[in-house]
Motif scaffolding. Sequence first.
Motif, PDB file in Angstrom:
ATOM      1  N   ALA A  20       2.615 -18.443  -7.053  1.00 43.48           N
ATOM      2  CA  ALA A  20       3.863 -18.925  -5.847  1.00 43.48           C
ATOM      3  C   ALA A  20       4.690 -19.702  -6.189  1.00 43.48           C
ATOM      4  CB  ALA A  20       2.897 -18.165  -4.358  1.00 43.48           C
ATOM      5  N   HIS A  21       4.356 -20.150  -7.097  1.00 39.95           N
ATOM      6  CA  HIS A  21       4.849 -21.958  -7.340  1.00 39.95           C
ATOM      7  C   HIS A  21       5.768 -21.537  -7.824  1.00 39.95           C
ATOM      8  CE1 HIS A  21       5.269 -25.851  -8.291  1.00 39.95           C
ATOM      9  NE2 HIS A  21       5.528 -25.643 -10.053  1.00 39.95           N
ATOM     10  N   LEU A  22       5.775 -20.295  -9.067  1.00 41.03           N
ATOM     11  CA  LEU A  22       6.952 -20.050 -10.147  1.00 41.03           C
ATOM     12  C   LEU A  22       8.015 -19.726  -9.160  1.00 41.03           C
ATOM     13  CD1 LEU A  22       4.881 -19.152 -13.160  1.00 41.03           C
ATOM     14  CD2 LEU A  22       6.319 -21.396 -12.809  1.00 41.03           C
ATOM     15  N   LYS A  23       8.086 -18.640  -8.367  1.00 45.01           N
ATOM     16  CA  LYS A  23       8.639 -18.401  -7.487  1.00 45.01           C
ATOM     17  C   LYS A  23      10.010 -18.556  -7.046  1.00 45.01           C
ATOM     18  CE  LYS A  23       8.343 -14.936  -4.503  1.00 45.01           C
ATOM     19  NZ  LYS A  23       7.546 -13.750  -3.930  1.00 45.01           N
ATOM     20  N   LEU A  26      12.707 -17.914  -9.515  1.00 45.68           N
ATOM     21  CA  LEU A  26      12.836 -16.478  -9.531  1.00 45.68           C
ATOM     22  C   LEU A  26      12.027 -16.111  -8.111  1.00 45.68           C
ATOM     23  CD1 LEU A  26      10.231 -15.573 -12.767  1.00 45.68           C
ATOM     24  CD2 LEU A  26      12.311 -14.982 -13.129  1.00 45.68           C
ATOM     25  N   PRO A  27      13.166 -16.040  -7.009  1.00 45.98           N
ATOM     26  CA  PRO A  27      12.718 -16.002  -5.828  1.00 45.98           C
ATOM     27  C   PRO A  27      12.751 -14.491  -5.519  1.00 45.98           C
ATOM     28  CG  PRO A  27      14.900 -16.885  -6.120  1.00 45.98           C
ATOM     29  CD  PRO A  27      14.291 -16.616  -7.297  1.00 45.98           C
ATOM     30  N   ASN A  28      12.912 -13.767  -6.713  1.00 52.05           N
ATOM     31  CA  ASN A  28      13.031 -11.986  -6.068  1.00 52.05           C
ATOM     32  C   ASN A  28      11.973 -11.548  -7.045  1.00 52.05           C
ATOM     33  OD1 ASN A  28      16.188 -12.373  -5.157  1.00 52.05           O
ATOM     34  ND2 ASN A  28      16.849 -12.057  -6.781  1.00 52.05           N
ATOM     35  N   ALA A  29      11.042 -12.597  -6.983  1.00 49.34           N
ATOM     36  CA  ALA A  29      10.011 -12.176  -8.094  1.00 49.34           C
ATOM     37  C   ALA A  29       9.056 -11.186  -7.186  1.00 49.34           C
ATOM     38  CB  ALA A  29       9.650 -12.725  -8.998  1.00 49.34           C
ATOM     39  N   LEU A  30       8.194 -10.688  -7.308  1.00 52.12           N
ATOM     40  CA  LEU A  30       7.623 -10.154  -6.455  1.00 52.12           C
ATOM     41  C   LEU A  30       5.654 -10.588  -7.305  1.00 52.12           C
ATOM     42  CD1 LEU A  30       8.780  -6.582  -5.512  1.00 52.12           C
ATOM     43  CD2 LEU A  30       8.515  -8.690  -4.456  1.00 52.12           C
ATOM     44  N   ILE A  31       4.905 -10.309  -6.446  1.00 49.24           N
ATOM     45  CA  ILE A  31       3.064 -11.008  -6.110  1.00 49.24           C
ATOM     46  C   ILE A  31       2.285  -9.390  -6.730  1.00 49.24           C
ATOM     47  CG2 ILE A  31       1.552 -12.308  -6.715  1.00 49.24           C
ATOM     48  CD1 ILE A  31       3.083 -14.472  -5.667  1.00 49.24           C
ATOM     49  N   HIS A  32       2.137  -8.917  -7.516  1.00 54.08           N
ATOM     50  CA  HIS A  32       1.024  -8.140  -8.080  1.00 54.08           C
ATOM     51  C   HIS A  32      -0.281  -9.009  -8.086  1.00 54.08           C
ATOM     52  CE1 HIS A  32       3.722  -4.602  -9.012  1.00 54.08           C
ATOM     53  NE2 HIS A  32       5.551  -6.010  -8.439  1.00 54.08           N
ATOM     54  N   ALA A  33      -1.431  -8.410  -6.511  1.00 54.87           N
ATOM     55  CA  ALA A  33      -2.307  -9.155  -6.448  1.00 54.87           C
ATOM     56  C   ALA A  33      -3.781  -7.727  -6.786  1.00 54.87           C
ATOM     57  CB  ALA A  33      -2.809 -10.494  -5.938  1.00 54.87           C
ATOM     58  N   ARG A  34      -4.629  -8.108  -7.845  1.00 54.37           N
ATOM     59  CA  ARG A  34      -5.317  -7.651  -7.384  1.00 54.37           C
ATOM     60  C   ARG A  34      -6.510  -7.349  -6.141  1.00 54.37           C
ATOM     61  NH1 ARG A  34      -9.624  -6.019 -11.054  1.00 54.37           N
ATOM     62  NH2 ARG A  34     -10.967  -4.578 -11.042  1.00 54.37           N
ATOM     63  N   ARG A  35      -6.284  -6.259  -5.723  1.00 54.10           N
ATOM     64  CA  ARG A  35      -7.126  -5.917  -3.847  1.00 54.10           C
ATOM     65  C   ARG A  35      -8.505  -5.811  -3.607  1.00 54.10           C
ATOM     66  NH1 ARG A  35      -4.481  -2.361  -0.509  1.00 54.10           N
ATOM     67  NH2 ARG A  35      -4.296  -1.724  -2.377  1.00 54.10           N
ATOM     68  N   ALA A 112      10.567 -16.946 -20.702  1.00 57.11           N
ATOM     69  CA  ALA A 112       9.212 -17.921 -20.405  1.00 57.11           C
ATOM     70  C   ALA A 112       9.747 -19.980 -20.883  1.00 57.11           C
ATOM     71  CB  ALA A 112       8.709 -17.418 -22.847  1.00 57.11           C
ATOM     72  N   LYS A 113      11.105 -19.919 -21.376  1.00 50.50           N
ATOM     73  CA  LYS A 113      11.480 -21.358 -21.066  1.00 50.50           C
ATOM     74  C   LYS A 113      11.938 -21.580 -19.858  1.00 50.50           C
ATOM     75  CE  LYS A 113      13.684 -20.532 -26.062  1.00 50.50           C
ATOM     76  NZ  LYS A 113      15.169 -20.427 -26.484  1.00 50.50           N
ATOM     77  N   VAL A 114      11.987 -20.620 -19.288  1.00 50.35           N
ATOM     78  CA  VAL A 114      12.507 -20.983 -17.621  1.00 50.35           C
ATOM     79  C   VAL A 114      11.392 -21.385 -16.775  1.00 50.35           C
ATOM     80  CG1 VAL A 114      13.226 -20.063 -14.775  1.00 50.35           C
ATOM     81  CG2 VAL A 114      14.507 -19.762 -17.475  1.00 50.35           C
ATOM     82  N   ILE A 115      10.410 -20.141 -17.506  1.00 51.94           N
ATOM     83  CA  ILE A 115       9.027 -20.883 -16.575  1.00 51.94           C
ATOM     84  C   ILE A 115       8.235 -22.104 -17.072  1.00 51.94           C
ATOM     85  CG2 ILE A 115       6.419 -20.340 -16.478  1.00 51.94           C
ATOM     86  CD1 ILE A 115       7.913 -17.162 -16.676  1.00 51.94           C
ATOM     87  N   ASP A 383      14.199  -8.451   7.221  1.00 57.21           N
ATOM     88  CA  ASP A 383      13.045  -8.830   7.069  1.00 57.21           C
ATOM     89  C   ASP A 383      12.135  -8.706   5.921  1.00 57.21           C
ATOM     90  OD1 ASP A 383      14.536 -10.776   8.715  1.00 57.21           O
ATOM     91  OD2 ASP A 383      13.077 -10.318  10.736  1.00 57.21           O
ATOM     92  N   LEU A 384      12.073  -6.772   6.150  1.00 58.59           N
ATOM     93  CA  LEU A 384      10.521  -6.451   5.619  1.00 58.59           C
ATOM     94  C   LEU A 384      11.297  -6.162   3.859  1.00 58.59           C
ATOM     95  CD1 LEU A 384      10.522  -2.976   7.930  1.00 58.59           C
ATOM     96  CD2 LEU A 384       8.350  -5.250   7.297  1.00 58.59           C
ATOM     97  N   LEU A 385      12.480  -7.136   3.291  1.00 53.22           N
ATOM     98  CA  LEU A 385      12.797  -6.522   2.401  1.00 53.22           C
ATOM     99  C   LEU A 385      12.258  -8.105   1.429  1.00 53.22           C
ATOM    100  CD1 LEU A 385      16.106  -5.760   2.320  1.00 53.22           C
ATOM    101  CD2 LEU A 385      14.797  -4.593   1.289  1.00 53.22           C
ATOM    102  N   GLY A 386      11.679  -8.625   2.353  1.00 54.75           N
ATOM    103  CA  GLY A 386      10.801 -10.066   2.362  1.00 54.75           C
ATOM    104  C   GLY A 386      11.418 -10.505   0.351  1.00 54.75           C
ATOM    105  N   PRO A 387      10.362 -11.126  -0.499  1.00 52.67           N
ATOM    106  CA  PRO A 387      11.927 -12.041  -1.609  1.00 52.67           C
ATOM    107  C   PRO A 387      12.750 -11.655  -2.504  1.00 52.67           C
ATOM    108  CG  PRO A 387       9.244 -11.459  -1.575  1.00 52.67           C
ATOM    109  CD  PRO A 387      10.112 -10.392  -0.515  1.00 52.67           C
ATOM    110  N   LEU A 388      13.373  -9.836  -1.731  1.00 53.74           N
ATOM    111  CA  LEU A 388      14.332  -9.137  -2.437  1.00 53.74           C
ATOM    112  C   LEU A 388      15.720  -9.956  -1.717  1.00 53.74           C
ATOM    113  CD1 LEU A 388      13.871  -5.295  -2.754  1.00 53.74           C
ATOM    114  CD2 LEU A 388      13.126  -6.647  -4.999  1.00 53.74           C
ATOM    115  N   ALA A 389      15.446 -10.155  -0.593  1.00 57.64           N
ATOM    116  CA  ALA A 389      16.904 -10.633  -0.211  1.00 57.64           C
ATOM    117  C   ALA A 389      16.783 -12.079   0.364  1.00 57.64           C
ATOM    118  CB  ALA A 389      16.488 -10.143   1.693  1.00 57.64           C
TER     119      ALA A 389
END
Length: 606
Positions: A20-23, A26-35, A112-115, A383-389
């Motif tokens: 979330a901090h790195l977004k 990279l605002p368009n990035a999607l966070i995939h998390a372990r359920r 990697a350099k951006v991060i 709105d449902l596009l979330g970070p992609l928008a």
Amino acid sequence: MLTLAPAFIVLTPGGAALAAHLKAVLPNALIHARRGRVEAADVFYDDFTAAVQAAFLEGRPVIGCCAAGTLIRALAPLVADKRAEPPVVAVAEDGGAAVPLLGGHRGANELAKVIAEVLGIEAAVTTAGDRRFAVALDAPPSGWRLGNPGDYKGFAAALLGGKTVRLDGEAPWLADSGLPLAGDGPLAIEITEQTGSPAPERLVYHPAKLCLGVGCERHAAPEELETLVRGTLAAAGLSPLAVAGVFSIDVKADEAAVLALAESLGVPARFFDAATLEAETPRLANPSGLVFREVGCHGVAEGAALAAAGAQGELVVAKTKSKRATCAVALAPAVVDAARLGRGRGTLSVIGTGPGDAVWRTPEVETAVLRATDLVGYGLYLDLLGPLAAGKARHGYELGEEEKRVRVALDLAAEGRDVALVCSGDPGIYAMATLVFELLERGGRADWSRVDVTVMPGVSALQAAAARAGAPLGHDFCTISLSDLLTPWEAIQRRLKAAAEGDFIIAFYNPASKRRTRQLAEAVEILRKHRPGDTPVVLARNLGREGETVTVVDLAELTPDKVDMLTVVLVGSSETKRVARSDGGAWVYTPRGYAGKAQKNSEDAA
């Protein structure tokens, strides 16, 4: 450039917080998390290896907020071609390390350099050339192309072995690097817009300084234009790799030959209006009154080339003709960013985002949204596009403003913008795609007709509802909208009777609203005449969103108060069955006849 939204793959709440901090960068990035381990994410997964491999196979940049070894073990079976693999970066959960693992020169090193910059650390780049000389010779910056990549490996080995290199020509990105430059070096790097002299000990780089102006008759064969251009460049000793872009007049924005040429050369196609080209008349070598009478300027090929090259550019190849095409070449004083000149052919992507959950969006749709400059649609869908928008111009409208949405989308695309017209589900099923083509047919707009329109399928609500319920659409089915706002109720009734008599499984869209309940009640009456009262009916509401519910009732129990406009209703045929589930519910499916086939085969065998 990242064409798909990067995927942060996280296993723990700490990894999710880091992602979330790195977004921020990279605002368009999607966070995939372990359920079950992380509460908030864009996408949830159950199997880490499957999630990482799926993102990798889609070509999506992968950023694992986890141990590098964990990522390596997940991807090891898929690692085969370094020229095709997407970027993969491992980031330590405590933010202490950012390591590009794969796709170093396809974006991983830069990623990697951006991060690392956000984290206040140094990226652990291990690519030899990058480490030693602070430059990637096999991945030149934008606006430069390596003419002989096949010689790179041996050249790099000699360079790393201690040999010096002389620089023939001007290239600030090389002059300012850590390369061991020497005027008498045994290795050489040549900078030229000409074809150059490539050799194992000599790399040739071509700066994008050539502006290629073209014109052609309507529907000229793409092969004719390409043959003319490549022959003209060869005769002048110019390299196609030094071409910055293909330029022409705006009325050619949809000309297949021009677009095919740009694609073949791997450069943008950009277009100027007639007034811009006419301003170049004093510099033309071959002004034409005939061309002026036809399109409003005295030269298309020469004018477009010079307009792109700028005031300090010069015409190095005057207009050259074939039977139906022309071309000319101008040399700019510096590398040309074609994307900033004129305008491109406008694009309109009519996209379906699925019923709601991000996992139901296709990679094709995500790519279209990332590429788009403008998003048009019902406000909720945007709105449902979330970070992609993020970072896109939004044009949100209310329900009932469908034609206005499409007109705005076409107008924006006609201006040369990349537009995504956003629909839920599938855009061709009770959505906006049909209205796009209807307006194109009756619009009478030449600028609209030049727009590149693409319809991108999405997971429809009926598919999602069927999957949640089991397999109710296993045999012949149809869809019927019960809204009579656009279709007379008499027509809907005829379709209902035909579907009932044909024993089709039926998916009802727009089944009922607060003010419109009569239609569903009448539909049930019609169906009851042709199938049993205990026929399974699936009611799927808020699919892919918070508050999703999927219930199964009997046809006899189906009343308007059980549904609303957010509900998809699937009514089974006379053959549709239920199978008990362990949680007390039921799966619903419609057999296709496999049991009968198996019995017949058994009897035949006997």
